[in-house]
Motif scaffolding. Structure first.
Motif, PDB file in Angstrom:
ATOM      1  N   VAL A 105       1.456   0.593  -4.983  1.00  0.00           N
ATOM      2  CA  VAL A 105       0.382  -0.044  -4.914  1.00  0.00           C
ATOM      3  C   VAL A 105      -0.079  -0.777  -6.531  1.00  0.00           C
ATOM      4  O   VAL A 105      -0.259  -1.720  -6.611  1.00  0.00           O
ATOM      5  CB  VAL A 105      -1.016   0.182  -4.293  1.00  0.00           C
ATOM      6  N   LEU A 106       0.338   0.262  -7.429  1.00  0.00           N
ATOM      7  CA  LEU A 106      -0.187   0.088  -8.686  1.00  0.00           C
ATOM      8  C   LEU A 106       1.140  -0.502  -9.517  1.00  0.00           C
ATOM      9  O   LEU A 106       0.980  -0.547 -10.815  1.00  0.00           O
ATOM     10  CB  LEU A 106      -0.714   1.311  -9.417  1.00  0.00           C
TER      11      LEU A 106
ATOM     12  N   TYR B 280       1.287  -3.499 -10.010  1.00  0.00           N
ATOM     13  CA  TYR B 280       1.062  -4.503 -11.020  1.00  0.00           C
ATOM     14  C   TYR B 280       0.346  -3.922 -12.529  1.00  0.00           C
ATOM     15  O   TYR B 280       0.142  -4.716 -13.212  1.00  0.00           O
ATOM     16  CB  TYR B 280      -0.174  -5.303 -10.352  1.00  0.00           C
TER      17      TYR B 280
ATOM     18  N   ALA C 103      -2.377  -5.658   2.069  1.00  0.00           N
ATOM     19  CA  ALA C 103      -2.819  -4.712   3.018  1.00  0.00           C
ATOM     20  C   ALA C 103      -1.473  -4.039   3.513  1.00  0.00           C
ATOM     21  O   ALA C 103      -0.196  -4.617   3.168  1.00  0.00           O
ATOM     22  CB  ALA C 103      -3.499  -5.341   4.322  1.00  0.00           C
ATOM     23  N   HIS C 104      -1.543  -2.906   4.109  1.00  0.00           N
ATOM     24  CA  HIS C 104      -0.372  -2.187   4.379  1.00  0.00           C
ATOM     25  C   HIS C 104       0.502  -3.048   5.268  1.00  0.00           C
ATOM     26  O   HIS C 104       0.284  -3.065   6.336  1.00  0.00           O
ATOM     27  CB  HIS C 104      -0.945  -0.945   5.126  1.00  0.00           C
TER      28      HIS C 104
ATOM     29  N   ARG D 135       1.763  -5.891   5.162  1.00  0.00           N
ATOM     30  CA  ARG D 135       1.721  -7.349   5.232  1.00  0.00           C
ATOM     31  C   ARG D 135       2.414  -8.245   4.102  1.00  0.00           C
ATOM     32  O   ARG D 135       1.978  -9.543   4.039  1.00  0.00           O
ATOM     33  CB  ARG D 135       0.041  -7.605   5.390  1.00  0.00           C
TER      34      ARG D 135
ATOM     35  N   VAL E  34       0.916  -1.096   0.026  1.00  0.00           N
ATOM     36  CA  VAL E  34      -0.004  -0.101   0.055  1.00  0.00           C
ATOM     37  C   VAL E  34       0.900   1.102   0.043  1.00  0.00           C
ATOM     38  O   VAL E  34       1.976   1.128   0.606  1.00  0.00           O
ATOM     39  CB  VAL E  34      -0.897  -0.038   1.073  1.00  0.00           C
TER      40      VAL E  34
ATOM     41  N   TYR F  70      -0.261 -10.248  -6.114  1.00  0.00           N
ATOM     42  CA  TYR F  70      -0.938  -9.940  -5.015  1.00  0.00           C
ATOM     43  C   TYR F  70      -1.052  -8.475  -4.769  1.00  0.00           C
ATOM     44  O   TYR F  70      -0.194  -8.009  -4.934  1.00  0.00           O
ATOM     45  CB  TYR F  70      -0.720 -10.814  -3.794  1.00  0.00           C
ATOM     46  N   GLU F  71      -2.166  -8.161  -4.109  1.00  0.00           N
ATOM     47  CA  GLU F  71      -1.907  -6.776  -3.730  1.00  0.00           C
ATOM     48  C   GLU F  71      -2.413  -6.893  -2.096  1.00  0.00           C
ATOM     49  O   GLU F  71      -3.025  -7.439  -1.709  1.00  0.00           O
ATOM     50  CB  GLU F  71      -3.342  -5.903  -4.270  1.00  0.00           C
TER      51      GLU F  71
END
Lengths: 354, 173, 252
Positions: free
Chosen positions: C55-56, C58, C69-70, C72, C51, C66-67
C-alpha cells in the motif's frame, strides 16, 4: 433548451447530469432506476462522454473514485441494495475528499426487499452509510423539476466541498413523468482541481488516499472533514415551509410523501383544519432550526415517511421536546395516501380536544 | 387507465399527459411498475390540474379507462361519485356495478380490428375519453402522438390517428 | 572519465523501503522505476496502490497516485483511464488483493480490454495481515489460517491467475515472471517493459504476474525463500507469456 419536456424522473436525472457538465457515468442495473443508465448509455456518447456498465456496484463506485480523482464530474446511480454495496467506496471517496454525485432511487428493504418506492435509506444517506465518521450532502427532491434543479446543484456542491453528494429520490420520482424545464443557469466558478491525478508535470505529485497510520494525523484529517460538515450546516440548509404561518398542526415530510401531504393539507384546510408543512430539501444538513422555530408556534407535528421512523429522529432533535412529535409511516413499497394522512391529523386533533 | 400489459395503457396515458402539457396545464403521469410487463396488469394515473399537483397517486379518480375485467373489478369501486367510466366492451364482460357514475362502453378491439389492427384499441378508448371530457383538444393529442411515436414509429401515426378519431365518434354518441 | 554504473531511478524517492529483508517488493518497485525512467513517462504515469504490504508503494514511486480499497485498483484505474486516455495507468496488487477480494475487478478490466497495466505480485500468502492463507497458497503450505497445510478438501486449490486471464478475448498481454534470482529479475524487467509498451501503443490490457518471495510470511530465511520459489512455486506457477498481441507468436 427552455421549452418544457415531459420525461420520467430517471431520464431527468440523466439529462440534468449532462446539462451540469457531467460526462462520466459508471453504474450497474437495478430496478427501479434502470432508465438512468439506459438514458446515459445513449446520451453520453453523443456529447463526447463515457458510459461504462460495471461488473458490480462495488466496481462502479471505484470507477467513480478513479474518474473523480482524475478531475472529472462523474455520476453513479443505483437503488437501495445497490447503494448498500457502494457504501465501502463512498466511505473511501468521502475520506479522499473527492467530488461526485450519487443517486439513490430508493426501493423497499431490508435485504432484496421489493422494487416499489420507499424512504427507508434515510439513515444510510444522512448519518454516514459506510464505516467511519463522515457525511454526504443529501438532497431530497419532491418533483421532477426539483430533481433536475437539485441534480445540477449537486455537482456544484460536490465541487464546492470536495465531498460526495447524494440525491435521495424514490421509486415514484424515478418512474413518474412531469413537464420539466432545463433552465440556463449561471455557472459558478470553482478553484481549479489542482489536487487531481493527471500526471505530475511541472508540479509535485498528487496522492489521493485515506490511510493515516499515525492516529494524530488521522484525527486531524477527521477534524478537517468535520469542519466541512459544519460549513455545510451553516451554508447549505434548504427547506420549504408551506402554509405554516397560520397552522395549528405541522406535517413534516420530504420527497414524494411531501407532495402527497400537500394534497392532504388541501383537504384538511377545506375542512377548516389549519395544517401546514415543513419539507426538508436537504436532509443532511438537516433544517433543525426551522423545526426549533416551528415548535414554538405549534403543539403537534406529524412526521410522515415511507419508513418506520427515520427522519422523525431528526425532527425530534430539532423540536427538542417543545412540541409533540407524532409519526405515521408506510413501508414495503406501500405509499401513504392523502386520505390516511388526513385521518392521522384528525386523530391528533381529537386526542388534543379530549 | 388500466388493462393488460401490452394493451398500451401507459402509452395513452403519456399522450394525455403530453397533450395537457401542450395546453400549459400541470400534469403528472405515474405508472404501476414491476415485473408486470406484457401479459400482466398495468395501469397508470394521470393528474391534470391548473394548480400545483400534490399527490401523483390518486385514491378516487374522476375518470377511469378499463381495458379488461380485472381492471374493472379492481378500480370501479374507487371511482369518484359522478365520475366517468370508459369500458372496452370488446373484452370487458363484467358489468359495472355502480349507478352513481357515467358508463361509456366502446367496443374498442372490434373497432380497431376493423380499421386494421386491434393493437390500437387503446387509441379508440382515449378518443372516447377525450370526447366525453374535452379535457384536451384533438389537435394536441395528435401532436402528442406524433412526438411520442417519433421518427422510428412514424409509420404508425395514421392508424393510431384513425383509431383515435373513431373513438371520438363513439364517445360523442 | 568515470561512468555511472548504477543509480537510483529518477522516478523513485531517495528513501529506504519498509519491506522485510528478502522481500521481493523492493526489487519489483525498482524494476517499475527503471521502466518508467526508460520510457521517459514519469509525468504521464498514474499508479494505483493496493491494500497489503505494498500500500505504501506511493512512498517510493514518485508519480501521481491513488490508494485503492482492497481489490478495487482495476476499477479505479478504469475510471482514471476513461477520463484521461493519454495517461499511462498501472495498478500494483498483491495476491490477496487481486486474486481473492478483487477477482471480479481484474477479470472485468481485462475483458473490457482497459488499456492499463497490472503488476500482480504473487507470494502465496497474505503478508501485511500476518501470513494468512492466500488464494495462491500452494497445496500443503502452512499459513496462520491453514495451520495443517492447505488441503484441497478443506481449503480448495490455488488459483493460476495468468492462465485464467489469458483465456479472455479482451486481454492483450499476460505473462508470469519471477524475481528470485538475478537472471529471473533481468527477464522480469524485459517483460514489464513490454507490458508498458503495449499500453503506450494503445493495444489494451496487460498484466505481469511476479512470483515473489516472502521470507517473513513463509517463516524461512531470505536464501531459503528464493529456493522455495524455484522449487515449489515455479513448478505450479510456470513462467512465460500466456497471451501476446495478435500479430505476435507466443514464446514459452
Amino acid at each position: 433548451m427552455d421549452e418544457k419536456v415531459l420525461i420520467t424522473g430517471n431520464e431527468a436525472i440523466g439529462e440534468a447530469a449532462i446539462q451540469a457538465g457531467c460526462r462520466f457515468f459508471f453504474g450497474y442495473p437495478i430496478t427501479p432506476q434502470n432508465k438512468v443508465p439506459e438514458y446515459l448509455s445513449y446520451r453520453l456518447p453523443q456529447v463526447g462522454g463515457c458510459f461504462v456498465q460495471a461488473e458490480s456496484e462495488i466496481a462502479a463506485i471505484y470507477m467513480v473514485f478513479g474518474a473523480a480523482g482524475a478531475g472529472a464530474r462523474v455520476l453513479t446511480s443505483s437503488s437501495s441494495p445497490g447503494i448498500s454495496l457502494k457504501q465501502e467506496g463512498i466511505s473511501y471517496i468521502a475520506a479522499a475528499e473527492l467530488p461526485c454525485v450519487i443517486v439513490n432511487v430508493m426501493r423497499a428493504g431490508p435485504g432484496l426487499g421489493g422494487i416499489l418506492p420507499s424512504q427507508s435509506d434515510y439513515f444510510q444517506a444522512t448519518k454516514g452509510g459506510g464505516h467511519g465518521d463522515y457525511h454526504l450532502l443529501a438532497l431530497a427532491p419532491s418533483t421532477i423539476q426539483e430533481t433536475v434543479d437539485l441534480m445540477m446543484d449537486a455537482f456544484d456542491l460536490a465541487d464546492k466541498y470536495r465531498n460526495p453528494v447524494i440525491v435521495l429520490a424514490d421509486g415514484c420520482i424515478g418512474q413518474m413523468m412531469e413537464p420539466v424545464e432545463f433552465k440556463e443557469r449561471p455557472s459558478e466558478v470553482f478553484p481549479p482541481k489542482d489536487w487531481a491525478v493527471t500526471g505530475a508535470k511541472n508540479r509535485p505529485r498528487n496522492l489521493l488516499k485515506s490511510l493515516y497510520l499515525d492516529p494524530e494525523k488521522l484525527e486531524q484529517h477527521n477534524l478537517k472533514l468535520h469542519k466541512k460538515y459544519l460549513e455545510m450546516a451553516k451554508n447549505e440548509v434548504r427547506v420549504e415551509t408551506y402554509l405554516t404561518e397560520d397552522a395549528d398542526i405541522i406535517i413534516a415530510a420530504y420527497g414524494t410523501v411531501a407532495r402527497i401531504s400537500r394534497t392532504a393539507i388541501k383537504i384538511l384546510r377545506k375542512k377548516g383544519i389549519k395544517v401546514g408543512m415543513v419539507r426538508p430539501i436537504t436532509v443532511f444538513p438537516f433544517p433543525y432550526e426551522t423545526f426549533a422555530e416551528i415548535s414554538e408556534k405549534v403543539d403537534n407535528i406529524l412526521v410522515v415517511e415511507m419508513s418506520l421512523g427515520q427522519m422523525v429522529e431528526d425532527v425530534k432533535l430539532g423540536v427538542c421536546g417543545r412540541a409533540n412529535v407524532h409519526f405515521y409511516g408506510r413501508v414495503g413499497g406501500m405509499v401513504p395516501t392523502y386520505d390516511e394522512i388526513v385521518r392521522e391529523i384528525e386523530k391528533i386533533r381529537r386526542s388534543q380536544v379530549s | 387507465m388500466a388493462g393488460f400489459g401490452g394493451q398500451g395503457v401507459l402509452f395513452i396515458g403519456r399522450l394525455l399527459a403530453h397533450a395537457a402539457m401542450k395546453e400549459g396545464r400541470n400534469v403528472t403521469w405515474i405508472p404501476s411498475y414491476g415485473p408486470a410487463m406484457r401479459g400482466g396488469t398495468a395501469n397508470c394515473t394521470v393528474v391534470i390540474s391548473d394548480e400545483v399537483i400534490g399527490s401523483p397517486v390518486i385514491t378516487s379518480p374522476h375518470s377511469l379507462i378499463v381495458m379488461n375485467n380485472p381492471s374493472l373489478d379492481a378500480f370501479e369501486p374507487r371511482l369518484k361519485t359522478g365520475g366517468l367510466l370508459i369500458v372496452n366492451s370488446s373484452l370487458v364482460t363484467h358489468e359495472a356495478k355502480r349507478n352513481d357514475i357515467t358508463v361509456v362502453k366502446a367496443p374498442a378491439n372490434k373497432i380497431a380490428f376493423e380499421i386494421g389492427s386491434d393493437r390500437v384499441a387503446n387509441m379508440v378508448l382515449l378518443g372516447a375519453y377525450s370526447a366525453c371530457t374535452k379535457v384536451v383538444t384533438k389537435e394536441n393529442i395528435l401532436e402528442a402522438l406524433k412526438k411520442v411515436l417519433g421518427e422510428k414509429k412514424k409509420h404508425l401515426f395514421e392508424i393510431n390517428k384513425t383509431a383515435f378519431e373513431k373513438g371520438l365518434e363513439t364517445g360523442n354518441l | 572519465m568515470m561512468k555511472i554504473a548504477f543509480e537510483r531511478p529518477r522516478s523513485m524517492f531517495p528513501v529506504p523501503t519498509h519491506y522485510c529483508p528478502g522481500c521481493g517488493h523492493g526489487i519489483i518497485h525498482r524494476l517499475l522505476g527503471e521502466v518508467i525512467d526508460e520510457f521517459g513517462i514519469r509525468e504521464k504515469v498514474v499508479g494505483v496502490a493496493p491494500v497489503g504490504c505494498s500500500v505504501l508503494i506511493y512512498n517510493y514511486i514518485d508519480c501521481d497516485m491513488y490508494e485503492a480499497a482492497h481489490g478495487r485498483a482495476p476499477a479505479i484505474a478504469t475510471g482514471c483511464k476513461r477520463v484521461h486516455p493519454d495517461l499511462i495507468v498501472f495498478t500494483y496488487q498483491g495476491d490477496g488483493d487481486l486474486a481473492s477480494i478483487g477477482t471480479a475487478e481484474v477479470i472485468h478490466a481485462a475483458t473490457r480490454g482497459e488499456n492499463i497495466t497490472v503488476l500482480f505480485v504473487n507470494n502465496a500468502v497474505y503478508g501485511m495481515t500476518g501470513g494468512q492463507m492466500a488464494p495462491t497458497t500452494l497445496l500443503g503450505q502452512k499459513t496462520t489460517t491453514s495451520p495443517y497445510g492447505r488441503a484441497p478438501k478443506r481449503e480448495g486449490y490455488p488459483i493460476r491467475i495468468a492462465e485464467m486471464l489469458a483465456t479472455l478475448e479482451g486481454a492483450t498481454y499476460i505473462a508470469r515472471v519471477s524475481v528470485h534470482s538475478p537472471r529471473a529479475v533481468i527477464a522480469a524487467k524485459r517483460v514489464l517493459k513490454k507490458a508498458f509498451e503495449i499500453q503506450i501503443n494503445g493495444l489494451g490490457f496487460s498484466l505481469v504476474e511476479f512470483l515473489s518471495q516472502c521470507p517473513t510470511g513463509w517463516g524461512v530465511s531470505p536464501t531459503e525463500a528464493t529456493k522455495w520459489v524455484e522449487e515449489k512455486m515455479i513448478p505450479f506457477f510456470p513462467l512465460g507469456e500466456f497471451k501476446v498481441p495478435k500479430n505476435e507468436k507466443l514464446v514459452k
